[in-house]
Write a protein that holds these residues in place. Structure first.
Motif, PDB file in Angstrom:
ATOM      1  N   GLU A  70      17.939  54.187 -34.429  1.00 20.13           N
ATOM      2  CA  GLU A  70      18.238  55.607 -34.238  1.00 20.13           C
ATOM      3  C   GLU A  70      18.112  56.000 -32.768  1.00 20.13           C
ATOM      4  OE1 GLU A  70      15.640  57.459 -37.066  1.00 20.13           O
ATOM      5  OE2 GLU A  70      16.939  56.937 -38.759  1.00 20.13           O
ATOM      6  N   GLU A  71      17.111  55.440 -32.091  1.00 14.31           N
ATOM      7  CA  GLU A  71      16.951  55.720 -30.662  1.00 14.31           C
ATOM      8  C   GLU A  71      18.096  55.081 -29.866  1.00 14.31           C
ATOM      9  OE1 GLU A  71      13.477  55.591 -27.267  1.00 14.31           O
ATOM     10  OE2 GLU A  71      12.926  55.345 -29.370  1.00 14.31           O
ATOM     11  N   VAL A  72      18.507  53.891 -30.267  1.00 10.86           N
ATOM     12  CA  VAL A  72      19.624  53.201 -29.617  1.00 10.86           C
ATOM     13  C   VAL A  72      20.899  54.029 -29.764  1.00 10.86           C
ATOM     14  CG1 VAL A  72      21.187  51.229 -29.951  1.00 10.86           C
ATOM     15  CG2 VAL A  72      18.753  50.839 -29.645  1.00 10.86           C
ATOM     16  N   VAL A  73      21.131  54.608 -30.932  1.00 13.68           N
ATOM     17  CA  VAL A  73      22.328  55.424 -31.137  1.00 13.68           C
ATOM     18  C   VAL A  73      22.305  56.644 -30.216  1.00 13.68           C
ATOM     19  CG1 VAL A  73      23.552  56.886 -32.815  1.00 13.68           C
ATOM     20  CG2 VAL A  73      22.769  54.606 -33.469  1.00 13.68           C
ATOM     21  N   GLN A  74      21.141  57.229 -30.008  1.00 15.70           N
ATOM     22  CA  GLN A  74      21.022  58.355 -29.070  1.00 15.70           C
ATOM     23  C   GLN A  74      21.383  57.919 -27.654  1.00 15.70           C
ATOM     24  OE1 GLN A  74      20.327  61.604 -29.761  1.00 15.70           O
ATOM     25  NE2 GLN A  74      20.382  61.023 -31.910  1.00 15.70           N
ATOM     26  N   VAL A  75      20.856  56.777 -27.227  1.00 17.85           N
ATOM     27  CA  VAL A  75      21.156  56.248 -25.898  1.00 17.85           C
ATOM     28  C   VAL A  75      22.645  55.935 -25.785  1.00 17.85           C
ATOM     29  CG1 VAL A  75      20.782  54.273 -24.343  1.00 17.85           C
ATOM     30  CG2 VAL A  75      18.841  55.354 -25.490  1.00 17.85           C
ATOM     31  N   TYR A  76      23.192  55.321 -26.833  1.00 11.61           N
ATOM     32  CA  TYR A  76      24.621  54.983 -26.839  1.00 11.61           C
ATOM     33  C   TYR A  76      25.477  56.233 -26.656  1.00 11.61           C
ATOM     34  CZ  TYR A  76      29.238  53.805 -28.438  1.00 11.61           C
ATOM     35  OH  TYR A  76      30.588  53.660 -28.505  1.00 11.61           O
ATOM     36  N   GLY A  77      25.173  57.279 -27.424  1.00  9.12           N
ATOM     37  CA  GLY A  77      25.956  58.511 -27.335  1.00  9.12           C
ATOM     38  C   GLY A  77      25.892  59.129 -25.950  1.00  9.12           C
ATOM     39  N   ALA A  78      24.722  59.129 -25.352  1.00 10.49           N
ATOM     40  CA  ALA A  78      24.565  59.711 -24.026  1.00 10.49           C
ATOM     41  C   ALA A  78      25.248  58.869 -22.952  1.00 10.49           C
ATOM     42  CB  ALA A  78      23.088  59.864 -23.699  1.00 10.49           C
ATOM     43  N   ARG A  79      25.150  57.558 -23.076  1.00 14.86           N
ATOM     44  CA  ARG A  79      25.652  56.685 -22.025  1.00 14.86           C
ATOM     45  C   ARG A  79      27.121  56.299 -22.203  1.00 14.86           C
ATOM     46  NH1 ARG A  79      21.739  52.505 -21.510  1.00 14.86           N
ATOM     47  NH2 ARG A  79      20.621  54.110 -20.387  1.00 14.86           N
ATOM     48  N   TYR A  80      27.527  55.959 -23.428  1.00 15.88           N
ATOM     49  CA  TYR A  80      28.860  55.405 -23.631  1.00 15.88           C
ATOM     50  C   TYR A  80      29.806  56.327 -24.393  1.00 15.88           C
ATOM     51  CZ  TYR A  80      26.370  51.188 -22.325  1.00 15.88           C
ATOM     52  OH  TYR A  80      25.596  50.276 -21.670  1.00 15.88           O
ATOM     53  N   GLY A  81      29.299  57.355 -25.011  1.00 17.63           N
ATOM     54  CA  GLY A  81      30.154  58.206 -25.825  1.00 17.63           C
ATOM     55  C   GLY A  81      30.365  59.596 -25.271  1.00 17.63           C
ATOM     56  N   PHE A  83      32.213  60.663 -22.904  1.00 14.68           N
ATOM     57  CA  PHE A  83      33.547  60.992 -22.400  1.00 14.68           C
ATOM     58  C   PHE A  83      34.318  61.873 -23.369  1.00 14.68           C
ATOM     59  CE2 PHE A  83      33.751  56.721 -24.216  1.00 14.68           C
ATOM     60  CZ  PHE A  83      34.720  56.875 -25.181  1.00 14.68           C
ATOM     61  N   THR A  84      34.052  61.771 -24.660  1.00 13.16           N
ATOM     62  CA  THR A  84      34.766  62.590 -25.639  1.00 13.16           C
ATOM     63  C   THR A  84      34.420  64.068 -25.457  1.00 13.16           C
ATOM     64  OG1 THR A  84      34.762  60.771 -27.204  1.00 13.16           O
ATOM     65  CG2 THR A  84      35.169  62.962 -28.100  1.00 13.16           C
ATOM     66  N   GLU A  85      33.145  64.374 -25.346  1.00 14.61           N
ATOM     67  CA  GLU A  85      32.736  65.774 -25.161  1.00 14.61           C
ATOM     68  C   GLU A  85      33.270  66.329 -23.848  1.00 14.61           C
ATOM     69  OE1 GLU A  85      30.461  63.380 -26.110  1.00 14.61           O
ATOM     70  OE2 GLU A  85      30.337  64.013 -28.196  1.00 14.61           O
ATOM     71  N   ARG A  86      33.225  65.510 -22.789  1.00 16.25           N
ATOM     72  CA  ARG A  86      33.757  65.972 -21.497  1.00 16.25           C
ATOM     73  C   ARG A  86      35.241  66.281 -21.599  1.00 16.25           C
ATOM     74  NH1 ARG A  86      30.832  61.649 -19.319  1.00 16.25           N
ATOM     75  NH2 ARG A  86      32.775  60.520 -19.016  1.00 16.25           N
ATOM     76  N   ALA A  87      35.989  65.385 -22.250  1.00 12.07           N
ATOM     77  CA  ALA A  87      37.439  65.595 -22.367  1.00 12.07           C
ATOM     78  C   ALA A  87      37.739  66.860 -23.159  1.00 12.07           C
ATOM     79  CB  ALA A  87      38.091  64.382 -23.024  1.00 12.07           C
ATOM     80  N   LEU A  88      37.031  67.076 -24.246  1.00 10.76           N
ATOM     81  CA  LEU A  88      37.272  68.274 -25.059  1.00 10.76           C
ATOM     82  C   LEU A  88      36.932  69.547 -24.289  1.00 10.76           C
ATOM     83  CD1 LEU A  88      35.945  67.031 -28.509  1.00 10.76           C
ATOM     84  CD2 LEU A  88      38.329  67.541 -27.904  1.00 10.76           C
ATOM     85  N   ALA A  89      35.902  69.486 -23.450  1.00 12.46           N
ATOM     86  CA  ALA A  89      35.494  70.672 -22.696  1.00 12.46           C
ATOM     87  C   ALA A  89      36.391  70.939 -21.493  1.00 12.46           C
ATOM     88  CB  ALA A  89      34.044  70.506 -22.230  1.00 12.46           C
ATOM     89  N   GLU A  90      36.927  69.870 -20.889  1.00 10.00           N
ATOM     90  CA  GLU A  90      37.629  70.032 -19.625  1.00 10.00           C
ATOM     91  C   GLU A  90      39.150  70.097 -19.729  1.00 10.00           C
ATOM     92  OE1 GLU A  90      36.168  66.782 -17.263  1.00 10.00           O
ATOM     93  OE2 GLU A  90      34.116  67.560 -17.274  1.00 10.00           O
ATOM     94  N   GLU A  91      39.733  69.541 -20.751  1.00 11.69           N
ATOM     95  CA  GLU A  91      41.194  69.504 -20.852  1.00 11.69           C
ATOM     96  C   GLU A  91      41.725  70.803 -21.457  1.00 11.69           C
ATOM     97  OE1 GLU A  91      43.152  67.273 -19.481  1.00 11.69           O
ATOM     98  OE2 GLU A  91      41.398  66.165 -18.800  1.00 11.69           O
ATOM     99  N   PRO A  92      42.925  71.240 -21.021  1.00 15.92           N
ATOM    100  CA  PRO A  92      43.457  72.528 -21.484  1.00 15.92           C
ATOM    101  C   PRO A  92      43.988  72.510 -22.918  1.00 15.92           C
ATOM    102  CG  PRO A  92      45.005  71.486 -19.977  1.00 15.92           C
ATOM    103  CD  PRO A  92      43.765  70.635 -19.992  1.00 15.92           C
TER     104      PRO A  92
END
Length: 175
Positions: A70-81, A83-92
């Motif tokens: 569960e801790e690994v999944v948290q690290v994975y989301g922060a480090r490798y995943g 980009f999805t949240e950034r794209a949704l927030a930044e793209e028009p």
């Protein structure tokens, strides 16, 4: 003379010996082990070997295998995943966000040092499957209801019901 106020302001010392490994490095190594082999195929022995720590240190630092995962999944989301949240927030537009997500995912997941196609699993770590046991394990659907006892608080009551079978046409042999 030392006042009691100065002793009370100090944080308590951790019990036991200090850790002889870097927690962030150990988490990264565990992430790679889970990513390459999957949750089920990665044993505690595999994890201790990959993380270069002993089993007692693993349990003391992370708890059990599932807690580590569960801790690994948290690290994975922060480090490798992220980009999805950034794209949704930044793209028009949604289309632009999806295109960006796919491009960045291809770059991220094929970067050097990531598990390769030769490994047993090329997808990022996923949650371990929940196993059903007991009377509902063989294809029945589990339902839960709360029932009130005459003299006590509510308590869960679990019942199983079989999935309905499709009606047979006349003349079809039975099972």
């Amino acid at each position: 003379m030392v006042s009691s106020d100065s002793r009370a302001s100090r944080p308590p010392r951790p019990r036991g010996r200090p850790r002889s490994f870097d927690r962030a490095t150990a988490l990264e190594k565990a992430l790679m082990a889970f990513w390459e082999n999957g949750y089920e195929a990665t044993s505690v022995s595999d994890l201790t070997r990959a993380m270069d720590i002993g089993a007692p240190s693993l349990y003391a630092a992370f708890g059990d295998k599932r807690s580590l995962f569960e801790e690994v999944v948290q690290v994975y989301g922060a480090r490798y995943g992220a980009f999805t949240e950034r794209a949704l927030a930044e793209e028009p537009t949604a289309r632009a966000a999806v295109e960006r997500t796919l491009r960045e995912a291809a770059v991220e997941y094929t970067a050097p040092g990531r598990p390769t196609a030769a490994s047993s699993s090329t997808r990022p770590p996923t949650a371990p499957p929940r196993r059903s046991s007991g009377p509902c394990a063989s294809g029945a659907t589990r339902t839960s209801r709360r029932s009130k006892a005459v003299s006590g608080p509510t308590s869960p009551r679990v019942s199983c019901r079989r999935r309905p079978t499709p009606p047979r046409s006349p003349g079809t042999p039975g099972r």
